[in-house]
Scaffold this motif. Structure first.
Motif, PDB file in Angstrom:
ATOM      1  N   ASP A  73      -2.366   9.781  34.226  1.00 45.40           N
ATOM      2  CA  ASP A  73      -0.983   9.386  33.937  1.00 45.40           C
ATOM      3  C   ASP A  73       0.019  10.295  34.636  1.00 45.40           C
ATOM      4  O   ASP A  73       1.144   9.886  34.927  1.00 45.40           O
ATOM      5  CB  ASP A  73      -0.723   9.416  32.428  1.00 45.40           C
ATOM      6  CG  ASP A  73      -1.233   8.173  31.722  1.00 45.40           C
ATOM      7  OD1 ASP A  73      -1.575   7.192  32.417  1.00 45.40           O
ATOM      8  OD2 ASP A  73      -1.304   8.171  30.478  1.00 45.40           O
ATOM      9  N   ALA A  74      -0.377  11.538  34.905  1.00 39.88           N
ATOM     10  CA  ALA A  74       0.526  12.502  35.545  1.00 39.88           C
ATOM     11  C   ALA A  74       0.535  12.383  37.068  1.00 39.88           C
ATOM     12  O   ALA A  74       1.397  12.970  37.735  1.00 39.88           O
ATOM     13  CB  ALA A  74       0.125  13.923  35.152  1.00 39.88           C
ATOM     14  N   VAL A  75      -0.407  11.638  37.647  1.00 37.35           N
ATOM     15  CA  VAL A  75      -0.472  11.501  39.105  1.00 37.35           C
ATOM     16  C   VAL A  75       0.740  10.715  39.592  1.00 37.35           C
ATOM     17  O   VAL A  75       1.017   9.619  39.108  1.00 37.35           O
ATOM     18  CB  VAL A  75      -1.781  10.789  39.518  1.00 37.35           C
ATOM     19  CG1 VAL A  75      -1.752  10.411  40.998  1.00 37.35           C
ATOM     20  CG2 VAL A  75      -2.979  11.687  39.227  1.00 37.35           C
ATOM     21  N   PRO A  76       1.492  11.256  40.553  1.00 41.88           N
ATOM     22  CA  PRO A  76       2.711  10.586  41.024  1.00 41.88           C
ATOM     23  C   PRO A  76       2.403   9.536  42.084  1.00 41.88           C
ATOM     24  O   PRO A  76       1.430   9.656  42.824  1.00 41.88           O
ATOM     25  CB  PRO A  76       3.520  11.735  41.621  1.00 41.88           C
ATOM     26  CG  PRO A  76       2.476  12.677  42.141  1.00 41.88           C
ATOM     27  CD  PRO A  76       1.315  12.585  41.178  1.00 41.88           C
ATOM     28  N   PRO A  77       3.235   8.501  42.176  1.00 39.02           N
ATOM     29  CA  PRO A  77       3.079   7.531  43.263  1.00 39.02           C
ATOM     30  C   PRO A  77       3.580   8.091  44.578  1.00 39.02           C
ATOM     31  O   PRO A  77       4.464   8.951  44.614  1.00 39.02           O
ATOM     32  CB  PRO A  77       3.941   6.344  42.797  1.00 39.02           C
ATOM     33  CG  PRO A  77       4.988   6.965  41.933  1.00 39.02           C
ATOM     34  CD  PRO A  77       4.326   8.139  41.261  1.00 39.02           C
TER      35      PRO A  77
ATOM     36  N   TRP B 141       0.946  17.660  49.773  1.00 41.69           N
ATOM     37  CA  TRP B 141       1.829  17.170  48.708  1.00 41.69           C
ATOM     38  C   TRP B 141       1.492  17.890  47.406  1.00 41.69           C
ATOM     39  O   TRP B 141       0.533  17.544  46.717  1.00 41.69           O
ATOM     40  CB  TRP B 141       1.677  15.658  48.565  1.00 41.69           C
ATOM     41  CG  TRP B 141       2.734  15.020  47.719  1.00 41.69           C
ATOM     42  CD1 TRP B 141       3.970  15.507  47.454  1.00 41.69           C
ATOM     43  CD2 TRP B 141       2.628  13.771  47.035  1.00 41.69           C
ATOM     44  NE1 TRP B 141       4.660  14.637  46.642  1.00 41.69           N
ATOM     45  CE2 TRP B 141       3.861  13.565  46.372  1.00 41.69           C
ATOM     46  CE3 TRP B 141       1.631  12.812  46.925  1.00 41.69           C
ATOM     47  CZ2 TRP B 141       4.104  12.432  45.600  1.00 41.69           C
ATOM     48  CZ3 TRP B 141       1.875  11.685  46.174  1.00 41.69           C
ATOM     49  CH2 TRP B 141       3.095  11.500  45.516  1.00 41.69           C
ATOM     50  N   ASP B 142       2.274  18.877  47.051  1.00 44.75           N
ATOM     51  CA  ASP B 142       1.977  19.711  45.892  1.00 44.75           C
ATOM     52  C   ASP B 142       1.990  18.934  44.579  1.00 44.75           C
ATOM     53  O   ASP B 142       1.235  19.274  43.659  1.00 44.75           O
ATOM     54  CB  ASP B 142       2.979  20.870  45.809  1.00 44.75           C
ATOM     55  CG  ASP B 142       2.752  21.909  46.896  1.00 44.75           C
ATOM     56  OD1 ASP B 142       1.650  21.918  47.477  1.00 44.75           O
ATOM     57  OD2 ASP B 142       3.678  22.693  47.172  1.00 44.75           O
ATOM     58  N   ARG B 143       2.850  17.937  44.468  1.00 42.89           N
ATOM     59  CA  ARG B 143       2.916  17.176  43.207  1.00 42.89           C
ATOM     60  C   ARG B 143       1.580  16.494  42.919  1.00 42.89           C
ATOM     61  O   ARG B 143       1.106  16.473  41.785  1.00 42.89           O
ATOM     62  CB  ARG B 143       4.025  16.123  43.259  1.00 42.89           C
ATOM     63  CG  ARG B 143       5.439  16.674  43.116  1.00 42.89           C
ATOM     64  CD  ARG B 143       6.430  15.537  42.991  1.00 42.89           C
ATOM     65  NE  ARG B 143       6.184  14.747  41.785  1.00 42.89           N
ATOM     66  CZ  ARG B 143       6.536  13.467  41.636  1.00 42.89           C
ATOM     67  NH1 ARG B 143       7.119  12.827  42.651  1.00 42.89           N
ATOM     68  NH2 ARG B 143       6.295  12.842  40.514  1.00 42.89           N
ATOM     69  N   TRP B 144       0.981  15.920  43.960  1.00 39.20           N
ATOM     70  CA  TRP B 144      -0.327  15.276  43.759  1.00 39.20           C
ATOM     71  C   TRP B 144      -1.397  16.325  43.461  1.00 39.20           C
ATOM     72  O   TRP B 144      -2.211  16.153  42.555  1.00 39.20           O
ATOM     73  CB  TRP B 144      -0.728  14.467  44.994  1.00 39.20           C
ATOM     74  CG  TRP B 144      -2.122  13.911  44.851  1.00 39.20           C
ATOM     75  CD1 TRP B 144      -2.504  12.837  44.102  1.00 39.20           C
ATOM     76  CD2 TRP B 144      -3.325  14.443  45.429  1.00 39.20           C
ATOM     77  NE1 TRP B 144      -3.873  12.658  44.178  1.00 39.20           N
ATOM     78  CE2 TRP B 144      -4.394  13.636  44.989  1.00 39.20           C
ATOM     79  CE3 TRP B 144      -3.601  15.522  46.276  1.00 39.20           C
ATOM     80  CZ2 TRP B 144      -5.716  13.860  45.371  1.00 39.20           C
ATOM     81  CZ3 TRP B 144      -4.909  15.743  46.657  1.00 39.20           C
ATOM     82  CH2 TRP B 144      -5.957  14.924  46.210  1.00 39.20           C
ATOM     83  N   LEU B 145      -1.396  17.405  44.196  1.00 42.55           N
ATOM     84  CA  LEU B 145      -2.394  18.446  44.005  1.00 42.55           C
ATOM     85  C   LEU B 145      -2.317  19.020  42.588  1.00 42.55           C
ATOM     86  O   LEU B 145      -3.341  19.196  41.923  1.00 42.55           O
ATOM     87  CB  LEU B 145      -2.197  19.553  45.034  1.00 42.55           C
ATOM     88  CG  LEU B 145      -3.236  20.672  45.031  1.00 42.55           C
ATOM     89  CD1 LEU B 145      -4.614  20.126  45.359  1.00 42.55           C
ATOM     90  CD2 LEU B 145      -2.844  21.763  46.026  1.00 42.55           C
ATOM     91  N   THR B 146      -1.120  19.289  42.098  1.00 43.10           N
ATOM     92  CA  THR B 146      -0.954  19.861  40.761  1.00 43.10           C
ATOM     93  C   THR B 146      -1.489  18.924  39.692  1.00 43.10           C
ATOM     94  O   THR B 146      -2.203  19.343  38.772  1.00 43.10           O
ATOM     95  CB  THR B 146       0.533  20.162  40.496  1.00 43.10           C
ATOM     96  OG1 THR B 146       0.983  21.129  41.451  1.00 43.10           O
ATOM     97  CG2 THR B 146       0.742  20.710  39.098  1.00 43.10           C
ATOM     98  N   ALA B 147      -1.162  17.643  39.802  1.00 38.36           N
ATOM     99  CA  ALA B 147      -1.642  16.671  38.815  1.00 38.36           C
ATOM    100  C   ALA B 147      -3.152  16.513  38.879  1.00 38.36           C
ATOM    101  O   ALA B 147      -3.838  16.441  37.850  1.00 38.36           O
ATOM    102  CB  ALA B 147      -0.957  15.325  39.036  1.00 38.36           C
ATOM    103  N   THR B 148      -3.698  16.481  40.083  1.00 31.23           N
ATOM    104  CA  THR B 148      -5.138  16.279  40.242  1.00 31.23           C
ATOM    105  C   THR B 148      -5.927  17.460  39.694  1.00 31.23           C
ATOM    106  O   THR B 148      -6.974  17.281  39.050  1.00 31.23           O
ATOM    107  CB  THR B 148      -5.470  16.055  41.727  1.00 31.23           C
ATOM    108  OG1 THR B 148      -4.738  14.916  42.197  1.00 31.23           O
ATOM    109  CG2 THR B 148      -6.961  15.813  41.929  1.00 31.23           C
TER     110      THR B 148
END
Length: 350
Positions: A176-180, A199-206
């Motif tokens: 749910d936290a993974v960004p589009p 892409w840090d946002r994807w890495l952080t969520a993953t």
């Protein structure tokens, strides 16, 4: 498996082995995956007619051009032009040793490139392994395993290398936290996946998902990943109804392979499958939730019967995975996934 069903599966595999792993410029041949799903679900009588329609667009199987040396396989990894050479290699491998030993040797070599070919290589392996585990060995089923492993090798493409998972989220919360993907990043899946590297946002969520400390925990977390991905498809799959199917079916393919693998390979299998599902949804899901999902099918058998009538290979594979999720969790929402896909994807015979 019913004897006549097993014979139908072998006849379908034999027919499909005359066709290539891809057609029309890198579209994957889903025939072996779809027919195995139909046979597994009891829809085996529909397979010959389904193949009559589906195979009209396929191309001939690739022929070997140059032998792949046992110590030189890395140079051929990810080279789609050498699919025929990989088929020859794996045909030789399974002629010399049991298929489980071939799988144990090659799985860690191929696992980092799981996203390649839009994940179709590993999905085909998952179906081939399930056929061997359920119906037993036959020359044609072993040949399908060789073809599947060959496609996994020739389509290999690695995700960015990830640090060790170290979060505390469940797969449900982490997905749910993974960004589009940002709206400006488009193009072929390879380009989209390459964007994730920085892409840090994807890495952080993953990386926020729970790590697995034991093989049993890895299996449980992988099952939760498939469940979470099925529910994610219900909410965001409309961003690309076809491509998002692979965020669900790829981790389930890995889950199907686990029983045939040494347990020491289960934890890295979970990690790779989780990251791949996260990546697929990141690059294809809609930025906002869709409308209320449709009512689920009455049961798994009805879901597969409906998918078979629809005919599209992605709808069949998604309904097949949804049936697995429902059997494990009794979550009726899973059976809505195939219904949603059928409403979004064009039928085979339209």
């Amino acid at each position: 498996m019913h004897q006549q069903a097993a014979e139908t599966l072998d006849e379908a595999f034999e027919r499909l082995h005359r066709t290539g792993s891809e057609f029309d410029d890198k579209l994957s041949n889903h025939g072996p995956m779809a027919v195995e799903a139909l046979v597994h679900s009891g829809q085996w009588e529909a397979v010959p007619a389904w193949l009559d329609v589906y195979t009209t667009r396929l191309e001939p199987v690739a022929r070997p051009t140059e032998r792949i040396a046992r110590d030189g396989w890395r140079e051929a990894l990810g080279d789609r032009a050498r699919d025929g050479d990989w088929i020859a290699l794996f045909t030789d491998e399974i002629a010399e040793q049991p298929w489980r030993e071939v799988l144990a040797l090659w799985w860690p070599r191929l696992l980092p490139g799981l996203p390649g070919g839009a994940t179709h290589g590993v999905i085909r392996v998952g179906h081939a392994v399930r056929a061997l585990l359920e119906a037993g060995e036959s020359p044609v089923r072993l040949a399908e395993f060789a073809h599947a492993m060959a496609y996994f090798a020739s389509s290999n493409q690695a995700l960015p290398e990830l640090p060790r998972l170290a979060g505390g989220r469940t797969p449900f919360d982490a997905l749910d936290a993974v960004p589009p993907l940002p709206a400006g990043e488009k193009g072929h899946i390879n380009r989209r996946l390459d964007f994730l590297a920085g892409w840090d946002r994807w890495l952080t969520a993953t990386l926020s998902v729970r790590t697995a400390d034991t093989p049993e925990e890895a299996q449980s977390l992988l099952a939760d990943t498939v469940h979470a991905a099925t529910l994610r498809y219900l909410r965001r799959g409309h961003g690309n109804a076809v491509m998002n199917v692979h965020g669900v079916t790829a981790p389930n393919a890995v889950l199907r392979v686990l029983p045939a693998l040494p347990t020491e390979l289960w934890i890295p299998s979970y990690t790779a499958a989780w990251a791949t599902s996260s990546a697929v949804f990141a690059v294809y899901m809609a930025p906002e939730d869709g409308p209320e999902p449709p009512a689920p099918a009455a049961d798994a058998a009805a879901a597969m019967e409906s998918a078979c009538a629809h005919g599209d290979e992605h709808v069949i594979k998604l309904a097949d995975t949804a049936a697995d999720v429902h059997a494990r969790s009794d979550d009726a929402r899973a059976l809505s996934a195939g219904v949603l896909a059928a409403g979004l994807v064009r039928p085979l015979r339209e």
